[in-house]
Design a protein around this motif. Structure first.
Motif, PDB file in Angstrom:
ATOM      1  N   SER A   1     -17.098 131.270  49.163  1.00  0.00           N
ATOM      2  CA  SER A   1     -18.548 131.127  49.303  1.00  0.00           C
ATOM      3  C   SER A   1     -18.915 130.666  50.707  1.00  0.00           C
ATOM      4  CB  SER A   1     -19.099 130.141  48.262  1.00  0.00           C
ATOM      5  OG  SER A   1     -18.577 128.835  48.465  1.00  0.00           O
ATOM      6  N   GLN A   2     -18.114 129.808  51.290  1.00  0.00           N
ATOM      7  CA  GLN A   2     -18.381 129.327  52.650  1.00  0.00           C
ATOM      8  C   GLN A   2     -18.189 130.449  53.676  1.00  0.00           C
ATOM      9  OE1 GLN A   2     -15.558 126.177  52.302  1.00  0.00           O
ATOM     10  NE2 GLN A   2     -17.099 124.618  51.854  1.00  0.00           N
ATOM     11  N   LEU A   3     -17.178 131.291  53.452  1.00  0.00           N
ATOM     12  CA  LEU A   3     -16.965 132.430  54.345  1.00  0.00           C
ATOM     13  C   LEU A   3     -18.170 133.367  54.313  1.00  0.00           C
ATOM     14  CD1 LEU A   3     -13.229 133.361  53.618  1.00  0.00           C
ATOM     15  CD2 LEU A   3     -14.127 132.315  55.699  1.00  0.00           C
TER      16      LEU A   3
ATOM     17  N   GLU B   1     -20.664 134.224  57.490  1.00  0.00           N
ATOM     18  CA  GLU B   1     -20.744 135.572  58.033  1.00  0.00           C
ATOM     19  C   GLU B   1     -22.161 136.155  58.002  1.00  0.00           C
ATOM     20  OE1 GLU B   1     -17.428 138.292  57.311  1.00  0.00           O
ATOM     21  OE2 GLU B   1     -17.037 137.389  59.283  1.00  0.00           O
ATOM     22  N   LYS B   2     -23.115 135.394  57.476  1.00  0.00           N
ATOM     23  CA  LYS B   2     -24.519 135.789  57.616  1.00  0.00           C
ATOM     24  C   LYS B   2     -24.988 135.555  59.059  1.00  0.00           C
ATOM     25  CE  LYS B   2     -25.819 134.612  52.836  1.00  0.00           C
ATOM     26  NZ  LYS B   2     -26.631 133.692  51.987  1.00  0.00           N
ATOM     27  N   THR B   3     -24.253 134.701  59.774  1.00  0.00           N
ATOM     28  CA  THR B   3     -24.648 134.297  61.118  1.00  0.00           C
ATOM     29  C   THR B   3     -23.695 134.800  62.196  1.00  0.00           C
ATOM     30  OG1 THR B   3     -25.608 132.270  60.173  1.00  0.00           O
ATOM     31  CG2 THR B   3     -25.230 132.284  62.566  1.00  0.00           C
ATOM     32  N   ILE B   4     -22.415 134.944  61.855  1.00  0.00           N
ATOM     33  CA  ILE B   4     -21.404 135.232  62.862  1.00  0.00           C
ATOM     34  C   ILE B   4     -20.329 136.146  62.284  1.00  0.00           C
ATOM     35  CG2 ILE B   4     -19.856 133.324  62.258  1.00  0.00           C
ATOM     36  CD1 ILE B   4     -19.529 132.759  65.246  1.00  0.00           C
ATOM     37  N   GLN B   5     -19.657 136.883  63.152  1.00  0.00           N
ATOM     38  CA  GLN B   5     -18.487 137.637  62.713  1.00  0.00           C
ATOM     39  C   GLN B   5     -17.263 136.794  63.049  1.00  0.00           C
ATOM     40  OE1 GLN B   5     -18.012 141.631  64.251  1.00  0.00           O
ATOM     41  NE2 GLN B   5     -16.704 142.189  62.526  1.00  0.00           N
ATOM     42  N   LEU B   6     -16.646 136.258  62.025  1.00  0.00           N
ATOM     43  CA  LEU B   6     -15.510 135.363  62.219  1.00  0.00           C
ATOM     44  C   LEU B   6     -14.242 136.144  62.545  1.00  0.00           C
ATOM     45  CD1 LEU B   6     -16.122 132.951  59.214  1.00  0.00           C
ATOM     46  CD2 LEU B   6     -16.403 132.387  61.643  1.00  0.00           C
ATOM     47  N   ALA B   7     -13.476 135.598  63.469  1.00  0.00           N
ATOM     48  CA  ALA B   7     -12.186 136.210  63.793  1.00  0.00           C
ATOM     49  C   ALA B   7     -11.139 135.869  62.752  1.00  0.00           C
ATOM     50  CB  ALA B   7     -11.716 135.747  65.166  1.00  0.00           C
TER      51      ALA B   7
END
Length: 327
Positions: free
Chosen positions: A177-179, A183-189
């Protein structure tokens, strides 16, 4: 050594990445400075290009040692991974999530999970100074902070990427849920999470999500902080202030030893150590990008780096997986 692209980022990390928690000394029964620096140098000499540390490891000492070890090295050939969000010096003024009490130099103090914009910027500047660099390749939140909106944290990471102070942004210990919220804000590496033969919980939801979203997974504690090396069933002993005196208690010693006894002949047939077999098994699991391996001296570092060259056949992989399931 093989090198792997980290998710959708442009980072390429060594499959075995040096984990610098233990050289911080705190919680690990101390450290030897020259041995720690020699471990980093040996890693670099044997194909490891990626170094993962954090401000909390030794309250800045781990980062300082990494900075000293890489001084004069070609910075463009290295990937520095560090973190933010664990505050122990009181600068958070009581804000954030209380985590636990840590001890150092005979003193005990509270540690908080705190990931506000101001704190991230503060911690990054401190990390840059300790590491002796002007940018971080991968900056990660160390643990989730429920008191700071996730979008505030992620917007700050986006800003730091725009400023060129970090090349990519990641998280550690985030659940599904945190991921999704991040990812609504950033594209995580990447998501750095605990994963080992004894702890495969992420296979249920984190791995499938990461594969779907092209997100890297950095596996920490693949050897369960030394337990899966087998040496603590033999002659090795822990210092009294080593956190592993309690940590190992979550596992059945009898079951772990039985597993290691089953798979050790595979390692022996390859002229490899148990730890090398364990590291290689971990690095070959679906969705795993890179594996963190700590080393406190050059000998351990070389052994870890050489794990990348260990081959495991399909039949051997099945045998190992079956042995794990039988625990």
């Amino acid at each position: 050594m093989d090198y792997r692209k980290l998710g959708s980022s442009d980072l390429e990390l060594s499959a075995i990445t040096y984990g610098a928690f233990a050289i911080g000394g705190n919680m690990w029964g101390g450290n030897e400075k020259q041995d720690s620096i020699a471990a980093v140098h040996a890693s670099l000499d044997h194909g490891v290009t990626s170094l993962d540390t954090a401000p909390f490891y030794g309250m800045g000492l781990s980062e300082e040692l990494i900075g000293e070890a890489i001084k004069g090295k070609n910075r463009d050939k290295l990937q520095l991974l560090t973190k933010f969000g664990l505050v122990w010096d009181g600068s958070n003024n009581g804000k954030g999530d209380y985590f636990f009490d840590a001890s150092a130099d005979g003193k005990t103090f509270p540690v908080y999970k705190y990931a506000s914009k101001a704190n991230i910027i503060k911690e990054l500047e401190e990390s840059l100074k300790r590491l002796g660099t002007d940018y971080i390749d991968l900056l990660q939140i160390h643990w989730p902070d429920s008191t700071t909106p996730i979008d505030e944290t992620m917007e700050t990471l986006n800003l730091l990427m725009e400023q060129g102070k970090i090349r990519a942004a990641g998280v550690c210990n985030y659940d599904l849920s945190q991921l999704k919220e991040a990812e609504k804000t950033i594209q995580l590496a990447s998501n750095q999470v605990s994963y080992s033969m004894l702890n495969r919980a992420i296979e249920k939801d984190i791995v499938p999500y990461a594969v779907e979203k092209n997100m890297g997974i950095i596996a920490y504690s693949p050897m369960e902080r030394g337990l899966l090396t087998g040496k603590y069933f033999k002659e090795a002993k822990l210092q009294s202030d080593d956190h592993r005196n309690g940590y190992f208690g979550q596992f059945s010693a009898e079951s772990v030893k039985a597993l290691l006894d089953k798979i050790e002949p595979i390692a022996q047939n390859k002229n490899a150590s148990l730890s090398q077999l364990v590291l290689r098994w971990t690095s070959l699991q679906p969705g795993i990008s890179v594996v963190l391996a700590g080393a406190r001296n050059a000998t351990q570092a070389i052994e870890n780096a050489k794990a990348a060259a260990v081959s495991i056949t399909a039949d051997e992989m099945k045998f190992i997986n079956d042995a794990i399931l039988e625990m």
